[in-house]
Design an enzyme around this catalytic site. Structure first.
Site, short mmCIF file in Angstrom:
data_model
loop_
_atom_site.label_atom_id
_atom_site.label_comp_id
_atom_site.label_asym_id
_atom_site.label_seq_id
_atom_site.Cartn_x
_atom_site.Cartn_y
_atom_site.Cartn_z
N LEU A 1 0.81 -1.22 0.00
CA LEU A 1 0.00 0.00 0.00
C LEU A 1 0.84 1.27 0.00
CD1 LEU A 1 -2.54 -1.22 2.70
CD2 LEU A 1 -2.81 -1.30 0.23
N TRP B 1 1.36 5.62 0.89
CA TRP B 1 1.18 6.42 2.09
C TRP B 1 0.16 7.54 1.93
CZ3 TRP B 1 2.31 11.02 0.03
CH2 TRP B 1 3.30 11.11 -0.95
N LYS C 1 1.20 -5.19 3.65
CA LYS C 1 2.37 -4.37 3.95
C LYS C 1 1.99 -2.91 3.72
CE LYS C 1 5.63 -2.39 2.08
NZ LYS C 1 5.70 -1.32 3.08
N SER D 1 3.88 3.51 -6.94
CA SER D 1 4.49 4.17 -8.10
C SER D 1 4.65 3.20 -9.27
CB SER D 1 5.86 4.72 -7.70
OG SER D 1 6.69 3.65 -7.30
N TYR E 1 9.20 -9.63 -10.08
CA TYR E 1 9.19 -10.57 -8.96
C TYR E 1 8.25 -11.74 -9.26
CZ TYR E 1 10.94 -6.49 -6.30
OH TYR E 1 11.63 -5.40 -5.86
N GLU F 1 -2.11 -0.65 -9.35
CA GLU F 1 -2.78 0.66 -9.39
C GLU F 1 -1.66 1.68 -9.23
OE1 GLU F 1 -5.77 1.11 -10.12
OE2 GLU F 1 -6.79 -0.76 -9.65
N CYS G 1 -3.02 10.13 -6.79
CA CYS G 1 -2.78 9.53 -8.12
C CYS G 1 -3.71 10.10 -9.18
CB CYS G 1 -2.96 8.02 -8.02
SG CYS G 1 -4.55 7.57 -7.32
N GLU H 1 4.95 12.63 -13.19
CA GLU H 1 4.09 12.74 -12.02
C GLU H 1 4.88 13.41 -10.89
OE1 GLU H 1 3.14 9.23 -9.64
OE2 GLU H 1 1.05 9.88 -9.56
P1 NAD Z 1 5.93 3.60 -3.79
O1 NAD Z 1 5.85 2.82 -5.06
O2 NAD Z 1 7.21 4.22 -3.43
O3 NAD Z 1 5.52 2.68 -2.56
C1 NAD Z 1 4.32 1.93 -2.57
C2 NAD Z 1 4.50 0.73 -1.67
O4 NAD Z 1 5.50 -0.12 -2.24
C3 NAD Z 1 4.97 1.07 -0.26
O5 NAD Z 1 4.33 0.21 0.65
C4 NAD Z 1 6.46 0.77 -0.33
O6 NAD Z 1 6.99 0.46 0.93
C5 NAD Z 1 6.47 -0.44 -1.25
N1 NAD Z 1 7.76 -0.69 -1.90
C6 NAD Z 1 8.83 0.14 -2.03
N2 NAD Z 1 9.83 -0.48 -2.69
C7 NAD Z 1 9.37 -1.71 -3.02
C8 NAD Z 1 9.91 -2.81 -3.74
N3 NAD Z 1 11.14 -2.77 -4.24
N4 NAD Z 1 9.14 -3.91 -3.92
C9 NAD Z 1 7.88 -3.95 -3.44
N5 NAD Z 1 7.32 -2.96 -2.73
C10 NAD Z 1 8.05 -1.85 -2.52
O7 NAD Z 1 4.73 4.65 -3.86
P2 NAD Z 1 4.32 5.72 -2.77
O8 NAD Z 1 5.34 6.80 -2.81
O9 NAD Z 1 4.00 5.07 -1.46
O10 NAD Z 1 2.90 6.22 -3.33
C11 NAD Z 1 2.83 7.15 -4.32
C12 NAD Z 1 2.53 6.49 -5.65
O11 NAD Z 1 1.35 5.72 -5.55
C13 NAD Z 1 2.24 7.52 -6.72
O12 NAD Z 1 2.87 7.17 -7.92
C14 NAD Z 1 0.73 7.46 -6.87
O13 NAD Z 1 0.26 7.90 -8.10
C15 NAD Z 1 0.46 6.02 -6.61
N6 NAD Z 1 -0.95 5.80 -6.21
C16 NAD Z 1 -1.80 5.20 -7.10
C17 NAD Z 1 -3.13 5.00 -6.75
C18 NAD Z 1 -4.09 4.32 -7.71
O14 NAD Z 1 -5.15 3.91 -7.27
N7 NAD Z 1 -3.76 4.18 -8.98
C19 NAD Z 1 -3.60 5.42 -5.51
C20 NAD Z 1 -2.71 6.03 -4.63
C21 NAD Z 1 -1.38 6.21 -4.99
#
Ligand code: NAD
Length: 499
Positions: free
Chosen positions: A166, A168, A192, A246, A256, A268, A302, A401
């Site tokens: 998920l 943040w 997680k 992201s 993976y 998403e 997002c 973004e």
């Molecule tokens: P992020 O990708 O950095 O982190 C998301 C999750 O992935 C976190 O729980 C993080 O700890 C985990 N993560 C980090 N490295 C990882 C790895 N190597 N393998 C697996 N998991 C890992 O994203 P963020 O900064 O938490 O959130 C922002 C992003 O989420 C933005 O790009 C936003 O657009 C997107 N978002 C999309 C939606 C949607 O519904 N499409 C909704 C909310 C946010």
């Protein structure tokens, strides 16, 4: 929900909170296997809120093992739909009773204005779980028309052990959008949460257990994404991972999966969403939606409408209104009920956003509002709501973004150019279209390549409608609605020969 948002009441509610800080595995809170912890930092003042269990791969392995056991013995997966519904409705009741606490946890952890948590995030989260609880005993299986000597049933079954990773930015809400349909469908979960925002997930897991969800069905493992994400997504006994985050981490997840057990992956991801304003649009209607779309949740959204693509003939009048209305959004302490703009999630992210602002200036964007870090003395990560005019779609701030409070205004000279610019992006999550012409509304809503197109409003739909993206905004699935329920199930054919 009936919240009272008085500053005194907020402080009193805050004083009563006991943070849940350990992993939640097999129905119990427990420390990380290593005993390590990390500090969860308040983005509004840079100070620690509490310390949380820093789990690692061994904690993931333990959570997956108990989730598998729970799934295999049928304590949840083979309960009747009516039994699952009853537990989920009790869960909804407990969420309602504790809504203010969960709102405060998200506000503290993510810097989200309490006003938004109370009015949007938490009510929406509860409605989501309620909607899926109500759906589950109204679904029927199918029988195929295969002839008189065959009984051929097409049935849906829960997938098994589902990992959830998920972001943040909407901690409780993104959790609810996933656990609502996945639990209703009978799966066992290993969640997680984002490292920055684990508090609401841990409390919500405890409430699910208190509602009667059997032990081992919903497990929460907090810690670093770079450690826990690969451990969960490469795990050979996890059947699916539902991810919101992201686009770059989304790509890793596909890898993976392909390098492990080909588990189902639902992504998403990010967006660079257009708000398309045609020449005939009513700018009084557009302006408040445009401000909300760009700046709600500090633009850490997002579906944020970060590109305002507007016909040149009305651009100046619309931008003037947007500036005036944006200035009315108070920035400051997220726990003040009047605040509409809180801090960004962490200093490194604030630096990234400020750097995009610099790049936009260097590339020729006209800064017409904001652009600076503010409230430095608080120790928080506050950035002014920022608007650039005269942006072209080739500039960096129109392409990437930013995930912060930066709106790019892109003038165009025709409807066709507006739609072409809207679609000229790698992303395709959400879009808004503004026009007074019904025919154009229908034609262009279909012409925009995005998972959700809202017309004459900014909206992500409701729980009856799917949410998710085209192109690099998403892969394979959707959150919300019966489509989300289906994606947490496997399709099976049972083919029976009659004697
Ligand atoms: P992020 O990708 O950095 O982190 C998301 C999750 O992935 C976190 O729980 C993080 O700890 C985990 N993560 C980090 N490295 C990882 C790895 N190597 N393998 C697996 N998991 C890992 O994203 P963020 O900064 O938490 O959130 C922002 C992003 O989420 C933005 O790009 C936003 O657009 C997107 N978002 C999309 C939606 C949607 O519904 N499409 C909704 C909310 C946010």
């Amino acid at each position: 929900m009936n919240f009272t948002l008085k500053p005194k009441g907020i402080q009193a509610a805050l004083a009563k909170i006991q943070f849940r800080t350990q992993a939640f595995i097999d129905g119990k809170f427990c420390p990380s296997a290593s005993g390590k912890t990390y500090a969860s930092i308040n983005p509004a003042n840079g100070k620690p809120i509490t310390t949380i269990a820093a789990c690692d791969a061994s904690d993931i392995n333990r959570a997956v093992a108990v989730a598998r056991k729970a799934f295999a013995d049928g304590r949840w997966s083979r309960q009747s739909a009516a039994e699952r519904k009853a537990v989920l409705l009790k869960f909804v009741g407990l969420l309602e009773a504790n809504a203010m606490e969960i709102a405060l946890l998200d506000s503290l952890d993510a810097g989200k204005p309490i006003y938004d948590c109370v009015n949007i995030d938490i009510p929406d989260s509860i409605q989501c779980i309620h909607w899926h609880a109500e759906l589950v005993d109204k679904l029927h299986e199918r029988v195929s028309p295969s002839g008189p000597d065959i009984v051929s049933m097409i049935v849906r079954e829960p997938i098994g052990v589902v990992g959830m990773i998920l972001p943040w930015n909407f901690p409780a809400q993104m959790l609810a959008w996933k656990i609502g349909p996945a639990l209703a469908a009978g799966n066992s979960l290993v969640i997680k949460p984002a490292k920055q925002t684990s508090l609401s997930a841990l409390r919500i897991a405890e409430l699910a257990s208190a509602a009667g969800l059997p032990d081992g069905v919903l497990n929460v493992v907090p810690g670093a994404g770079s450690v826990l994400g690969p451990a969960l997504s490469r795990h050979m006994d996890v059947d699916m991972v539902a991810f919101t985050g992201s686009t770059s981490v989304g790509r890793d997840l596909l890898r993976y999966s392909s390098e492990s057990n080909l588990k189902r992956i639902i992504l998403e991801l990010g967006g660079k969403n257009p708000q398309v304003v045609l020449a005939d649009a009513d700018i009084d209607l557009v302006a408040p939606h445009a401000v909300n779309s760009a700046f709600w949740n500090m633009g850490e959204n997002c579906s944020s409408g970060s590109r305002l693509i507007v016909h040149r003939s009305i651009k100046d009048a619309l931008v003037a209104k947007i500036i005036e209305q944006t200035k009315a959004w108070p920035i400051g302490d997220p726990l003040d009920p009047n605040t509409r703009v809180g801090p960004l999630i962490e200093p490194s992210h604030m630096k990234t956003v400020l750097n995009y602002i610099k790049i936009a200036q260097a590339e020729g964007g006209q800064l017409v509002l904001g652009g600076k870090q503010v409230l430095k003395k608080t120790g928080g990560n506050f950035v002014e709501l920022t608007i650039f005019d005269e942006v072209t779609n080739a500039m960096t701030i129109a392409k990437e973004e930013i995930f912060g409070p930066v709106l790019a205004v892109i003038p165009v000279d025709s409807d066709e150019e507006a739609i072409a610019v809207a679609n000229d992006t790698n992303y395709g999550l959400a879009a808004s279209l503004y026009t007074s012409d019904l025919t154009k509304a229908h034609r262009f809503a279909r012409a925009i390549r995005a998972g959700v197109v809202s017309v004459n409003t900014f909206s992500e739909g409701d729980h009856t409608t799917p949410f998710g993206g085209f192109k690099e905004s998403g892969f394979f699935g959707r959150d919300k609605s019966s489509y989300a329920h289906e994606q947490y199930t496997e399709l099976k054919t049972v083919w029976m020969q009659l004697g």
